[in-house]
Design a protein around this motif. Structure first.
Motif, PDB file in Angstrom:
ATOM      1  N   LEU A  93       0.834  -1.200   0.000  1.00  0.00           N
ATOM      2  CA  LEU A  93       0.000   0.000   0.000  1.00  0.00           C
ATOM      3  C   LEU A  93       0.873   1.256   0.000  1.00  0.00           C
ATOM      4  CD1 LEU A  93      -2.669  -0.997   2.685  1.00  0.00           C
ATOM      5  CD2 LEU A  93      -3.011  -0.914   0.218  1.00  0.00           C
ATOM      6  N   PRO A  94       0.467   2.292  -0.728  1.00  0.00           N
ATOM      7  CA  PRO A  94       1.240   3.545  -0.696  1.00  0.00           C
ATOM      8  C   PRO A  94       1.050   4.267   0.632  1.00  0.00           C
ATOM      9  CG  PRO A  94      -0.746   3.816  -2.022  1.00  0.00           C
ATOM     10  CD  PRO A  94      -0.681   2.363  -1.655  1.00  0.00           C
ATOM     11  N   ILE A  95       2.137   4.693   1.245  1.00  0.00           N
ATOM     12  CA  ILE A  95       2.041   5.429   2.511  1.00  0.00           C
ATOM     13  C   ILE A  95       2.813   6.747   2.439  1.00  0.00           C
ATOM     14  CG2 ILE A  95       1.786   3.291   3.848  1.00  0.00           C
ATOM     15  CD1 ILE A  95       4.706   3.780   4.815  1.00  0.00           C
ATOM     16  N   ASP A  96       3.048   7.225   1.222  1.00  0.00           N
ATOM     17  CA  ASP A  96       3.857   8.439   1.072  1.00  0.00           C
ATOM     18  C   ASP A  96       3.273   9.624   1.822  1.00  0.00           C
ATOM     19  OD1 ASP A  96       5.497   6.957  -0.525  1.00  0.00           O
ATOM     20  OD2 ASP A  96       4.713   7.732  -2.428  1.00  0.00           O
ATOM     21  N   GLN A  97       1.940   9.679   1.943  1.00  0.00           N
ATOM     22  CA  GLN A  97       1.301  10.817   2.594  1.00  0.00           C
ATOM     23  C   GLN A  97       1.127  10.631   4.094  1.00  0.00           C
ATOM     24  OE1 GLN A  97      -0.190   8.378   1.190  1.00  0.00           O
ATOM     25  NE2 GLN A  97      -2.325   8.108   1.805  1.00  0.00           N
ATOM     26  N   VAL A  98       1.440   9.448   4.609  1.00  0.00           N
ATOM     27  CA  VAL A  98       1.179   9.148   6.023  1.00  0.00           C
ATOM     28  C   VAL A  98       2.147   9.908   6.920  1.00  0.00           C
ATOM     29  CG1 VAL A  98       1.269   7.347   7.792  1.00  0.00           C
ATOM     30  CG2 VAL A  98       0.160   6.894   5.592  1.00  0.00           C
ATOM     31  N   ALA A  99       1.596  10.692   7.843  1.00  0.00           N
ATOM     32  CA  ALA A  99       2.406  11.440   8.803  1.00  0.00           C
ATOM     33  C   ALA A  99       2.149  10.994  10.231  1.00  0.00           C
ATOM     34  CB  ALA A  99       2.112  12.939   8.686  1.00  0.00           C
ATOM     35  N   PHE A 111     -14.259   0.344  19.381  1.00  0.00           N
ATOM     36  CA  PHE A 111     -12.833   0.651  19.366  1.00  0.00           C
ATOM     37  C   PHE A 111     -12.587   2.010  20.019  1.00  0.00           C
ATOM     38  CE2 PHE A 111     -12.933  -2.444  15.874  1.00  0.00           C
ATOM     39  CZ  PHE A 111     -11.846  -3.225  16.216  1.00  0.00           C
ATOM     40  N   ALA A 112     -11.459   2.111  20.698  1.00  0.00           N
ATOM     41  CA  ALA A 112     -11.066   3.372  21.339  1.00  0.00           C
ATOM     42  C   ALA A 112      -9.616   3.673  20.975  1.00  0.00           C
ATOM     43  CB  ALA A 112     -11.216   3.283  22.860  1.00  0.00           C
ATOM     44  N   LYS A 113      -9.329   4.947  20.783  1.00  0.00           N
ATOM     45  CA  LYS A 113      -7.970   5.348  20.420  1.00  0.00           C
ATOM     46  C   LYS A 113      -7.030   5.158  21.605  1.00  0.00           C
ATOM     47  CE  LYS A 113      -5.231   9.275  18.781  1.00  0.00           C
ATOM     48  NZ  LYS A 113      -5.264  10.695  18.317  1.00  0.00           N
ATOM     49  N   VAL A 114      -5.888   4.529  21.339  1.00  0.00           N
ATOM     50  CA  VAL A 114      -4.873   4.312  22.362  1.00  0.00           C
ATOM     51  C   VAL A 114      -3.827   5.423  22.337  1.00  0.00           C
ATOM     52  CG1 VAL A 114      -3.044   2.752  23.134  1.00  0.00           C
ATOM     53  CG2 VAL A 114      -5.219   1.819  22.335  1.00  0.00           C
ATOM     54  N   GLY A 115      -3.412   5.817  21.149  1.00  0.00           N
ATOM     55  CA  GLY A 115      -2.400   6.857  20.990  1.00  0.00           C
ATOM     56  C   GLY A 115      -1.927   6.898  19.547  1.00  0.00           C
ATOM     57  N   GLU A 116      -0.971   7.755  19.280  1.00  0.00           N
ATOM     58  CA  GLU A 116      -0.450   7.847  17.925  1.00  0.00           C
ATOM     59  C   GLU A 116       1.034   8.178  17.940  1.00  0.00           C
ATOM     60  OE1 GLU A 116      -1.202  12.143  16.109  1.00  0.00           O
ATOM     61  OE2 GLU A 116      -3.107  11.165  16.638  1.00  0.00           O
ATOM     62  N   VAL A 117       1.683   7.846  16.830  1.00  0.00           N
ATOM     63  CA  VAL A 117       3.107   8.119  16.637  1.00  0.00           C
ATOM     64  C   VAL A 117       3.233   9.035  15.432  1.00  0.00           C
ATOM     65  CG1 VAL A 117       5.364   7.139  16.093  1.00  0.00           C
ATOM     66  CG2 VAL A 117       3.794   5.898  17.596  1.00  0.00           C
ATOM     67  N   GLY A 118       3.861  10.198  15.615  1.00  0.00           N
ATOM     68  CA  GLY A 118       4.085  11.116  14.511  1.00  0.00           C
ATOM     69  C   GLY A 118       5.365  10.776  13.764  1.00  0.00           C
ATOM     70  N   LEU A 119       5.331  10.901  12.449  1.00  0.00           N
ATOM     71  CA  LEU A 119       6.502  10.640  11.619  1.00  0.00           C
ATOM     72  C   LEU A 119       7.194  11.959  11.289  1.00  0.00           C
ATOM     73  CD1 LEU A 119       5.030   8.003   9.116  1.00  0.00           C
ATOM     74  CD2 LEU A 119       6.008   7.644  11.397  1.00  0.00           C
ATOM     75  N   GLU A 120       8.493  12.017  11.465  1.00  0.00           N
ATOM     76  CA  GLU A 120       9.241  13.240  11.172  1.00  0.00           C
ATOM     77  C   GLU A 120       9.121  13.622   9.705  1.00  0.00           C
ATOM     78  OE1 GLU A 120      13.261  13.037  12.448  1.00  0.00           O
ATOM     79  OE2 GLU A 120      12.750  12.664  14.553  1.00  0.00           O
ATOM     80  N   THR A 121       9.161  12.623   8.841  1.00  0.00           N
ATOM     81  CA  THR A 121       8.990  12.842   7.406  1.00  0.00           C
ATOM     82  C   THR A 121       7.847  11.964   6.934  1.00  0.00           C
ATOM     83  OG1 THR A 121      11.363  13.242   7.141  1.00  0.00           O
ATOM     84  CG2 THR A 121      10.103  12.749   5.138  1.00  0.00           C
ATOM     85  N   PRO A 122       6.813  12.530   6.311  1.00  0.00           N
ATOM     86  CA  PRO A 122       5.691  11.703   5.842  1.00  0.00           C
ATOM     87  C   PRO A 122       6.169  10.553   4.964  1.00  0.00           C
ATOM     88  CG  PRO A 122       5.124  14.016   5.674  1.00  0.00           C
ATOM     89  CD  PRO A 122       6.577  13.967   6.058  1.00  0.00           C
ATOM     90  N   GLY A 123       5.628   9.366   5.249  1.00  0.00           N
ATOM     91  CA  GLY A 123       5.978   8.191   4.477  1.00  0.00           C
ATOM     92  C   GLY A 123       7.239   7.482   4.917  1.00  0.00           C
ATOM     93  N   THR A 124       7.958   8.048   5.887  1.00  0.00           N
ATOM     94  CA  THR A 124       9.213   7.444   6.361  1.00  0.00           C
ATOM     95  C   THR A 124       9.039   6.985   7.799  1.00  0.00           C
ATOM     96  OG1 THR A 124      10.513   8.883   4.916  1.00  0.00           O
ATOM     97  CG2 THR A 124      11.675   7.789   6.719  1.00  0.00           C
TER      98      THR A 124
END
Length: 306
Positions: A93-99, A111-124
């Motif tokens: 799957l393409p994830i180039d835009q995922v931040a 379902f309940a949100k547990v947390g999130e991890v931010g990417l320094e560079t989208p897609g990386t």
């Protein structure tokens, strides 16, 4: 002239043999072609219910029951596994835009949100990292610390068995926070879990690889493997209408099946209480242990200490 031709043919034959030997050595799998270092124990991974990429977020929904209160250990585990799910999905799957990588767990039916991890560079994605230390291997043989006693209590059926039945053994179990989080990660609530679920989950946390179940007459069997060898695990299913004490026929069948299995160890796991007979069986065959209801807490404690 004939000698020269013969010498050339000999060289060609030697060269061909060397080529195929070298090619065959390259084709051999690592465990055949070269000695391998001890591998890391397989870690339990949470069951994934759904995966979506929406706008700049990769959302991973785990079929993992969340506790009523905050659980920072489970949160770290799920965030770590969510990143690993995306790492696997990026090949298809393409994830180039995922931040952002967002992890969800189950709170009741929703379902309940547990947390999130931010990417320094989208897609990386960040470099692969080891999971939190709840997965630390407990030594070459975690079962060695389990002596099989019942914490000083007498064997046999307890006088406090409720009339409605014994119920799942996890209801009265005390678990260290890290172990409880590691069990939840495997998709079940330890507080309502059966003895079989708990023991198999604890073995996975201790570095064992557990096989798929094999159905036998009235019970399930598994093979739990680690560098110390193979353990034959027989799980007596919890049936509400059953008598609260482990029956002699199942004990005898387990002894026979273990002897035929060729495994180094044997465990019979049950939500029921153990009769006096289990002590006699263990004295005669020191490679087996019965993890019955009154012994389950001691089994948990022995793994936590190691």
């Amino acid at each position: 002239m004939g000698a020269v031709i013969g010498f050339i043919i000999l060289l060609a034959a030697v060269g061909a043999i060397a080529y195929f030997v070298f090619r065959g050595a390259k084709a051999l799998p690592p465990e055949v072609g070269a000695s391998q270092s001890v591998t890391e124990p397989a870690r339990p991974v949470p069951p994934v219910a759904e995966f979506h990429v929406k706008a700049d977020a990769a959302e991973v929904y785990f079929d993992v029951p969340l506790p009523a209160g905050a659980d920072p250990v489970l949160e770290k585990l799920l965030l770590h596994e969510a990143v690993e799910v995306v790492r696997e999905k990026r090949h298809s799957l393409p994830i180039d835009q995922v931040a952002r990588v967002v992890a969800y767990g189950k709170s009741g039916p929703e379902f309940a949100k547990v947390g999130e991890v931010g990417l320094e560079t989208p897609g990386t994605l960040p470099p692969p990292a080891p999971p939190p230390t709840v997965f630390k291997q407990a030594g070459p043989d975690p079962l060695a610390a389990f002596g099989g006693d019942s914490g000083g209590s007498a064997p046999g059926v307890k006088s406090t068995v409720p009339e409605e039945g014994i119920g799942p053994a996890g209801a009265n179990l005390e678990l260290p926070a890290e172990i409880e989080s590691g069990l939840r990660l495997q998709g079940f609530d330890p507080g309502s879990a059966t003895a079989g679920q708990l023991v198999l989950g604890l073995l996975r946390l201790s570095g064992y690889t557990v096989s798929a179940p094999t159905q036998a007459e009235g019970y399930e069997t598994y093979t739990a493997s680690n560098p110390a060898g193979r353990t034959y695990v027989c799980v007596d299913p919890l049936v509400d209408s059953d008598y609260a004490e482990l029956g002699e026929p199942l004990i005898n069948r387990f002894m026979i099946d273990f002897g035929q299995s060729g495994h180094e160890r044997g465990l019979l796991v049950s939500d029921k209480f153990g009769p006096y007979l289990v002590y006699e069986k263990e004295r005669r065959e020191p490679r087996i242990r019965f993890i019955t209801r009154e012994r389950l807490q001691q089994f948990v404690d022995s793994l936590a200490l190691t």
